[in-house]
Design a protein around this motif. Sequence first.
Motif, mmCIF file in Angstrom:
data_model
loop_
_atom_site.group_PDB
_atom_site.id
_atom_site.type_symbol
_atom_site.label_atom_id
_atom_site.label_comp_id
_atom_site.label_asym_id
_atom_site.label_seq_id
_atom_site.Cartn_x
_atom_site.Cartn_y
_atom_site.Cartn_z
ATOM 1 N N ARG A 16 30.957 -56.025 6.836
ATOM 2 C CA ARG A 16 30.694 -54.883 7.720
ATOM 3 C C ARG A 16 29.326 -55.078 8.354
ATOM 4 N NH1 ARG A 16 33.152 -49.471 5.421
ATOM 5 N NH2 ARG A 16 35.011 -50.335 4.461
ATOM 6 N N ARG A 23 32.851 -46.507 15.709
ATOM 7 C CA ARG A 23 33.834 -47.474 15.206
ATOM 8 C C ARG A 23 33.125 -48.524 14.359
ATOM 9 N NH1 ARG A 23 37.013 -49.408 20.326
ATOM 10 N NH2 ARG A 23 38.012 -50.724 18.808
ATOM 11 N N GLN A 24 33.742 -48.892 13.258
ATOM 12 C CA GLN A 24 33.162 -49.881 12.354
ATOM 13 C C GLN A 24 33.041 -51.234 13.049
ATOM 14 O OE1 GLN A 24 32.102 -49.567 8.912
ATOM 15 N NE2 GLN A 24 31.231 -51.493 9.571
ATOM 16 N N ARG A 25 31.895 -51.845 12.905
ATOM 17 C CA ARG A 25 31.655 -53.171 13.470
ATOM 18 C C ARG A 25 31.693 -54.182 12.327
ATOM 19 N NH1 ARG A 25 26.296 -55.041 16.831
ATOM 20 N NH2 ARG A 25 27.240 -56.886 17.732
ATOM 21 N N THR A 36 34.772 -55.290 16.751
ATOM 22 C CA THR A 36 35.303 -54.033 16.219
ATOM 23 C C THR A 36 36.820 -54.156 16.245
ATOM 24 O OG1 THR A 36 35.290 -53.028 18.396
ATOM 25 C CG2 THR A 36 33.383 -52.603 17.012
#
Length: 139
Positions: A16, A23-25, A36
């Motif tokens: 991560r 939004r999670q990168r 993403t």
Amino acid sequence: MNLPNCPQCDSNNISRNGIIKERQRFKCKDCGYNFTVEKMGKSIESYYVIKALQLYIEGVSYREIERLLGVSHVSVMNWVKKYQVKIPKQTLYHPTYKVMNHKELAEFFASRENLKGAGMVVTELGDKFMLIKWERFKK
């Protein structure tokens, strides 16, 4: 949590790497690529995209494609723009179409009179078939 594979090198060695626009990168430890994951949303199967573009090339209008496939005419317009599809200029012929089930299609082809003319294409539409036939414009 299942981490996605890297879209660049398909590695599963992922970590991560923060949050961008809620939004999670992620970062690939092998190639260093940051990405993403596509947000889950309503998506349309590629079958319908291909059918819509085929029908558009055959001269069927956006609204008719919407009625036939149940896909928004705006989506069809966006796909035409996205894939840069152009209709060949056609001045002598215009397409007419019929949607038939298997039995009706077999009966259509049984009559020799139906096979005369400028040409036709049969394409599948789910459990039905669409016959597109070109006819000359009357002068």
